[in-house]
Design a protein around this motif. Sequence first.
Motif, mmCIF file in Angstrom:
data_model
loop_
_atom_site.group_PDB
_atom_site.id
_atom_site.type_symbol
_atom_site.label_atom_id
_atom_site.label_comp_id
_atom_site.label_asym_id
_atom_site.label_seq_id
_atom_site.Cartn_x
_atom_site.Cartn_y
_atom_site.Cartn_z
ATOM 1 N N ALA A 117 37.685 139.217 43.406
ATOM 2 C CA ALA A 117 38.428 139.822 42.289
ATOM 3 C C ALA A 117 39.261 138.762 41.556
ATOM 4 C CB ALA A 117 39.318 140.946 42.805
ATOM 5 N N ILE A 148 46.689 133.091 36.575
ATOM 6 C CA ILE A 148 46.623 134.554 36.526
ATOM 7 C C ILE A 148 47.220 135.251 37.738
ATOM 8 C CG2 ILE A 148 44.707 134.718 34.890
ATOM 9 C CD1 ILE A 148 43.693 135.277 38.333
ATOM 10 N N ASP A 149 47.506 134.506 38.794
ATOM 11 C CA ASP A 149 48.152 135.138 39.956
ATOM 12 C C ASP A 149 48.781 134.069 40.842
ATOM 13 O OD1 ASP A 149 46.017 134.059 41.427
ATOM 14 O OD2 ASP A 149 44.927 135.942 41.555
ATOM 15 N N HIS B 6 39.154 143.080 39.191
ATOM 16 C CA HIS B 6 39.927 141.887 38.844
ATOM 17 C C HIS B 6 41.233 141.860 39.647
ATOM 18 C CE1 HIS B 6 37.272 141.101 35.543
ATOM 19 N NE2 HIS B 6 37.783 141.942 34.681
ATOM 20 N N ARG B 7 41.657 140.669 40.045
ATOM 21 C CA ARG B 7 42.966 140.479 40.706
ATOM 22 C C ARG B 7 43.902 139.728 39.770
ATOM 23 N NH1 ARG B 7 46.139 136.929 44.064
ATOM 24 N NH2 ARG B 7 46.747 137.873 46.039
ATOM 25 N N VAL B 8 45.081 140.287 39.571
ATOM 26 C CA VAL B 8 46.092 139.656 38.723
ATOM 27 C C VAL B 8 47.418 139.659 39.468
ATOM 28 C CG1 VAL B 8 47.170 139.676 36.432
ATOM 29 C CG2 VAL B 8 44.950 140.733 36.753
ATOM 30 N N GLY B 9 48.219 138.630 39.291
ATOM 31 C CA GLY B 9 49.555 138.583 39.875
ATOM 32 C C GLY B 9 50.593 138.484 38.781
ATOM 33 N N GLN B 94 50.695 145.703 45.181
ATOM 34 C CA GLN B 94 51.445 145.285 46.367
ATOM 35 C C GLN B 94 52.295 144.064 46.035
ATOM 36 O OE1 GLN B 94 47.696 144.407 48.628
ATOM 37 N NE2 GLN B 94 48.690 142.433 49.005
ATOM 38 N N GLU B 96 53.830 140.444 46.825
ATOM 39 C CA GLU B 96 53.595 139.231 47.623
ATOM 40 C C GLU B 96 54.562 138.166 47.127
ATOM 41 O OE1 GLU B 96 48.785 139.540 48.403
ATOM 42 O OE2 GLU B 96 49.658 137.547 48.104
ATOM 43 N N TYR B 99 55.597 137.837 43.399
ATOM 44 C CA TYR B 99 54.563 138.463 42.580
ATOM 45 C C TYR B 99 54.296 139.914 42.963
ATOM 46 C CZ TYR B 99 53.033 133.930 40.719
ATOM 47 O OH TYR B 99 52.957 132.732 40.066
ATOM 48 N N ILE B 101 51.033 141.980 42.981
ATOM 49 C CA ILE B 101 49.582 141.787 42.859
ATOM 50 C C ILE B 101 48.934 143.104 42.472
ATOM 51 C CG2 ILE B 101 47.467 141.116 44.074
ATOM 52 C CD1 ILE B 101 49.536 138.821 43.751
ATOM 53 N N ILE B 103 45.247 144.864 42.131
ATOM 54 C CA ILE B 103 43.785 144.879 42.207
ATOM 55 C C ILE B 103 43.362 145.998 41.265
ATOM 56 C CG2 ILE B 103 41.722 145.138 43.620
ATOM 57 C CD1 ILE B 103 43.361 142.695 44.432
ATOM 58 N N GLY B 124 39.574 141.820 31.572
ATOM 59 C CA GLY B 124 40.310 140.589 31.886
ATOM 60 C C GLY B 124 41.352 140.295 30.819
ATOM 61 N N ILE B 125 40.940 140.468 29.555
ATOM 62 C CA ILE B 125 41.849 140.257 28.423
ATOM 63 C C ILE B 125 43.027 141.236 28.483
ATOM 64 C CG2 ILE B 125 42.000 140.521 25.890
ATOM 65 C CD1 ILE B 125 40.581 137.939 26.826
ATOM 66 N N MET B 127 44.182 142.737 31.195
ATOM 67 C CA MET B 127 45.028 142.404 32.353
ATOM 68 C C MET B 127 45.997 141.273 31.982
ATOM 69 S SD MET B 127 44.489 144.445 34.861
ATOM 70 C CE MET B 127 44.116 145.740 33.669
ATOM 71 N N LEU B 128 45.495 140.335 31.191
ATOM 72 C CA LEU B 128 46.340 139.239 30.701
ATOM 73 C C LEU B 128 47.441 139.807 29.800
ATOM 74 C CD1 LEU B 128 46.159 136.144 31.025
ATOM 75 C CD2 LEU B 128 44.892 136.078 28.870
ATOM 76 N N LYS B 131 50.028 141.425 31.964
ATOM 77 C CA LYS B 131 50.872 140.374 32.573
ATOM 78 C C LYS B 131 51.919 139.872 31.571
ATOM 79 C CE LYS B 131 50.091 135.750 34.708
ATOM 80 N NZ LYS B 131 50.952 135.798 35.910
ATOM 81 N N ILE B 146 42.960 140.240 21.967
ATOM 82 C CA ILE B 146 42.078 139.083 21.760
ATOM 83 C C ILE B 146 40.629 139.588 21.685
ATOM 84 C CG2 ILE B 146 41.204 136.954 22.821
ATOM 85 C CD1 ILE B 146 43.946 136.649 24.191
#
Lengths: 152, 152
Positions: A117, A148-149, B6-9, B94, B96, B99, B101, B103, B124-125, B127-128, B131, B146
């Motif tokens: 992911a 991104i993380d 996708h994983r984002v922090g 969650q 961390e 951050y 995180i 999912i 992805g765009i 999620m950015l 963030k 974008i």
Amino acid sequence: MVNIIHRVGIKAPLQEVYDAVSTIEGIAGWWTEDTSGTSQVGKTIVVRFHSADGKEIGSMNMEVTGLEPGKKVSWKFTAGPEEWIGTEATFDLQQEGDYTIIIFGHRNWRDQVEFTAHCSMKWGIFMLSLKELVEKGKGRPSPNDIKIDNWN
Amino acid sequence: MVNIIHRVGIKAPLQEVYDAVSTIEGIAGWWTEDTSGTSQVGKTIVVRFHSADGKEIGSMNMEVTGLEPGKKVSWKFTAGPEEWIGTEATFDLQQEGDYTIIIFGHRNWRDQVEFTAHCSMKWGIFMLSLKELVEKGKGRPSPNDIKIDNWN
């Protein structure tokens, strides 16, 4: 098997996009500045990633498994993170009007893990970097990539 | 079944991230400005997308199927592009260190089609954008998102 597949359109001639994904100089312009090796079928390309202060934080080796000019580039990962070994990346290109469309795939992950992911999101960031490189002349390869993380 | 994950922090407290994905105002700050409806389990949220000149270019309805404060938000798409109907989106959160995180998953696509690959990149765009909204106070929701290809 788990696959990451992204579609991106770049407003540029197909040949320019093909050059950006099929040459060492091109890859260094959007993925990581520290790209070396030989982009020829059967040869190996090495990509190394560094933190802002210059420490190496990871690397991968990929064998070039296909180069079809103006059409497709294929790689197989032979060294790097354990989850990457044996996976394959492909860039399928086609022209649609003013755009060159890329179907990017990173396929054959054994399992869907959290790292998959992370990589899915991170590939999105690098596809955006590739688009910026070709359209505007400047990408954001590592170590200047968008983070991104907490992993990168 | 095909899944986008996708994983984002996000460098912010979990509660702020939860608010951004569980309230109409939050969603309007990163996905599309034209978000309406009610974010309660069993109720429907409507997201509409417009071009720069104000034309509607698409919309989706999603039923809120789960709201676990500080932990998880779940939606099921009930109207919109044919490929989306019946698919599900989840945000698993969650903490961390510094951050939160996420999912993010958009699961149960029937087939891997080119539109799936477009949506994978586009998520992805967004999620950015999510963030940026939480970390900097301003996201890039549609119509200021974008653009990534000739479809949007």
